[in-house]
Design a protein around this motif. Sequence first.
Motif, mmCIF file in Angstrom:
data_model
loop_
_atom_site.group_PDB
_atom_site.id
_atom_site.type_symbol
_atom_site.label_atom_id
_atom_site.label_comp_id
_atom_site.label_asym_id
_atom_site.label_seq_id
_atom_site.Cartn_x
_atom_site.Cartn_y
_atom_site.Cartn_z
ATOM 1 N N GLY A 316 -14.128 -16.705 0.350
ATOM 2 C CA GLY A 316 -14.432 -16.465 1.758
ATOM 3 C C GLY A 316 -13.201 -16.312 2.630
ATOM 4 O O GLY A 316 -13.219 -16.669 3.816
ATOM 5 N N ALA A 317 -12.110 -15.811 2.062
ATOM 6 C CA ALA A 317 -10.853 -15.672 2.800
ATOM 7 C C ALA A 317 -10.610 -14.217 3.184
ATOM 8 O O ALA A 317 -10.710 -13.316 2.347
ATOM 9 N N LEU A 318 -10.296 -13.996 4.445
ATOM 10 C CA LEU A 318 -9.963 -12.655 4.925
ATOM 11 C C LEU A 318 -8.454 -12.450 4.907
ATOM 12 O O LEU A 318 -7.704 -13.331 5.345
ATOM 13 N N PRO A 319 -7.969 -11.312 4.417
ATOM 14 C CA PRO A 319 -6.526 -11.046 4.457
ATOM 15 C C PRO A 319 -6.003 -11.023 5.892
ATOM 16 O O PRO A 319 -6.720 -10.628 6.814
ATOM 17 N N THR A 320 -4.778 -11.442 6.063
ATOM 18 C CA THR A 320 -4.125 -11.315 7.361
ATOM 19 C C THR A 320 -3.809 -9.845 7.607
ATOM 20 O O THR A 320 -3.835 -9.036 6.671
ATOM 21 N N PRO A 321 -3.496 -9.450 8.831
ATOM 22 C CA PRO A 321 -3.107 -8.055 9.069
ATOM 23 C C PRO A 321 -1.956 -7.607 8.174
ATOM 24 O O PRO A 321 -1.957 -6.488 7.647
ATOM 25 N N GLY A 322 -0.982 -8.500 7.983
ATOM 26 C CA GLY A 322 0.143 -8.150 7.115
ATOM 27 C C GLY A 322 -0.290 -7.945 5.677
ATOM 28 O O GLY A 322 0.199 -7.042 4.991
ATOM 29 N N MET A 323 -1.211 -8.763 5.216
ATOM 30 C CA MET A 323 -1.704 -8.616 3.856
ATOM 31 C C MET A 323 -2.521 -7.335 3.721
ATOM 32 O O MET A 323 -2.456 -6.654 2.683
ATOM 33 N N ASN A 324 -3.283 -6.999 4.748
ATOM 34 C CA ASN A 324 -4.038 -5.741 4.707
ATOM 35 C C ASN A 324 -3.100 -4.547 4.572
ATOM 36 O O ASN A 324 -3.393 -3.591 3.851
ATOM 37 N N GLU A 325 -1.993 -4.604 5.284
ATOM 38 C CA GLU A 325 -1.014 -3.522 5.176
ATOM 39 C C GLU A 325 -0.438 -3.460 3.757
ATOM 40 O O GLU A 325 -0.234 -2.380 3.202
ATOM 41 N N ARG A 326 -0.169 -4.635 3.192
ATOM 42 C CA ARG A 326 0.373 -4.679 1.835
ATOM 43 C C ARG A 326 -0.649 -4.153 0.834
ATOM 44 O O ARG A 326 -0.308 -3.400 -0.089
ATOM 45 N N ILE A 327 -1.913 -4.522 0.998
ATOM 46 C CA ILE A 327 -2.976 -4.034 0.120
ATOM 47 C C ILE A 327 -3.061 -2.514 0.183
ATOM 48 O O ILE A 327 -3.148 -1.827 -0.840
ATOM 49 N N ALA A 328 -3.018 -1.971 1.399
ATOM 50 C CA ALA A 328 -3.095 -0.515 1.573
ATOM 51 C C ALA A 328 -1.906 0.183 0.924
ATOM 52 O O ALA A 328 -2.049 1.243 0.304
ATOM 53 N N ALA A 329 -0.732 -0.423 1.062
ATOM 54 C CA ALA A 329 0.473 0.188 0.490
ATOM 55 C C ALA A 329 0.403 0.202 -1.035
ATOM 56 O O ALA A 329 0.759 1.197 -1.681
ATOM 57 N N ILE A 330 -0.067 -0.920 -1.629
ATOM 58 C CA ILE A 330 -0.179 -0.973 -3.083
ATOM 59 C C ILE A 330 -1.216 0.045 -3.554
ATOM 60 O O ILE A 330 -1.005 0.769 -4.532
ATOM 61 N N GLU A 331 -2.334 0.113 -2.853
ATOM 62 C CA GLU A 331 -3.395 1.056 -3.235
ATOM 63 C C GLU A 331 -2.892 2.502 -3.175
ATOM 64 O O GLU A 331 -3.208 3.310 -4.054
ATOM 65 N N SER A 332 -2.136 2.815 -2.156
ATOM 66 C CA SER A 332 -1.645 4.195 -2.014
ATOM 67 C C SER A 332 -0.670 4.578 -3.126
ATOM 68 O O SER A 332 -0.458 5.753 -3.395
ATOM 69 N N GLY A 333 -0.097 3.572 -3.766
ATOM 70 C CA GLY A 333 0.859 3.852 -4.835
ATOM 71 C C GLY A 333 0.237 3.885 -6.212
ATOM 72 O O GLY A 333 0.957 3.986 -7.215
ATOM 73 N N LEU A 334 -1.084 3.814 -6.284
ATOM 74 C CA LEU A 334 -1.760 3.814 -7.595
ATOM 75 C C LEU A 334 -1.885 5.226 -8.119
ATOM 76 O O LEU A 334 -2.943 5.837 -8.104
ATOM 77 N N VAL A 335 -0.781 5.749 -8.598
ATOM 78 C CA VAL A 335 -0.721 7.103 -9.160
ATOM 79 C C VAL A 335 -0.072 7.013 -10.539
ATOM 80 O O VAL A 335 0.319 5.932 -10.993
ATOM 81 N N ALA A 336 0.043 8.141 -11.216
ATOM 82 C CA ALA A 336 0.646 8.177 -12.548
ATOM 83 C C ALA A 336 2.041 7.557 -12.504
ATOM 84 O O ALA A 336 2.722 7.655 -11.475
ATOM 85 N N PRO A 337 2.541 6.897 -13.542
ATOM 86 C CA PRO A 337 1.899 6.814 -14.863
ATOM 87 C C PRO A 337 0.756 5.793 -14.908
ATOM 88 O O PRO A 337 0.849 4.742 -14.315
ATOM 89 N N TRP A 338 -0.280 6.157 -15.607
ATOM 90 C CA TRP A 338 -1.442 5.271 -15.743
ATOM 91 C C TRP A 338 -1.231 4.343 -16.923
ATOM 92 O O TRP A 338 -1.579 3.209 -16.921
#
Length: 338
Positions: A316-338
Amino acid sequence: MQLAVVECCLSNGMLDEAFEWSAPMELTWRRGEALALTAQAYARAGNAARARELAERAASGASDYPDWAAARVRAGAAKAFVLLGDRDRADALVGPVDPALLGEVHAVMVEKATGEELDAKADMFDKAIATRNFDLAKGGIDGYLAILGRVASDDARRTRALKALDEAIPGLPLDLQVEYRTRLAERLAAVGRPEESAAEIARAVKLFDGTVFLAEDIAPIGAKLARAQARLGDRAAARSRIESLERIYRDRIAEIVDLRRANCLRALAEAWVDLGDRAAAMRLWSDALDAGALNPNARPRAEDLCATCISMAGCGALPTPGMNERIAAIESGLVAPW
């Protein structure tokens, strides 16, 4: 990981969401297992029609999977039918050819069994444990843990269950020995046997403290023990253990491959939640995001990101704004190599 999302939804009572998350899964046995687990949850919630529908869907698709996976999915569907009171349909899905899975189904049957039926189940669990086959023995142990919930005030049956468990648990790998000792301690506390519960948790502590585990396993195994200590009322011991586990993790981090580091941090974060220290948990989840992003391959980064989000959501924990930014950055980098 998609199945883990389904399980997270189910553990939080989000049954409709669990089904929605199973829909985009590929047509593999994992999707069948997700449907079976959701069917069980609907059965426990009293929605018999929905439970039966999803259990039948899971069972009907099992023929498309490898034999071992098909058996697992059928067993999951059978558990739902047991909860619905349809023993004939359950028996039709899992038979003697799947002895380990049959044990799992019978463990669910314990919930509704009569006294005589409990004795018959215990006989079956004894035979499963006696085989020394890991899967069979584990099913027998799970069955006896279920029986304990039914026989707390029956001295003879309770004594039989505790004796069987005490003889069976030492045959498991050491990490599972710690886990099952803690589970037994919590079960005994739940049925009003505090002295026996204290003895079991003490045995779990002695076993954990006296075993040399791999650096990557110390925090996950120890965190389960600490959480049990907290739930059983020894919060000071739990806090001391979690603090020690984090120190060990920091001191031995070089021994832990990057694929395993976030798992350690998530386990510790969840333990802090049990002790009510959300700030410490958030700090460790933040560290887990960073640790999970280290691997050069996108697949383990994707899995770690998903697992950390599930860990937070489950608490039941919500990410902080900073963590949300970090999550988005990691997600955007999910490209090859797989």
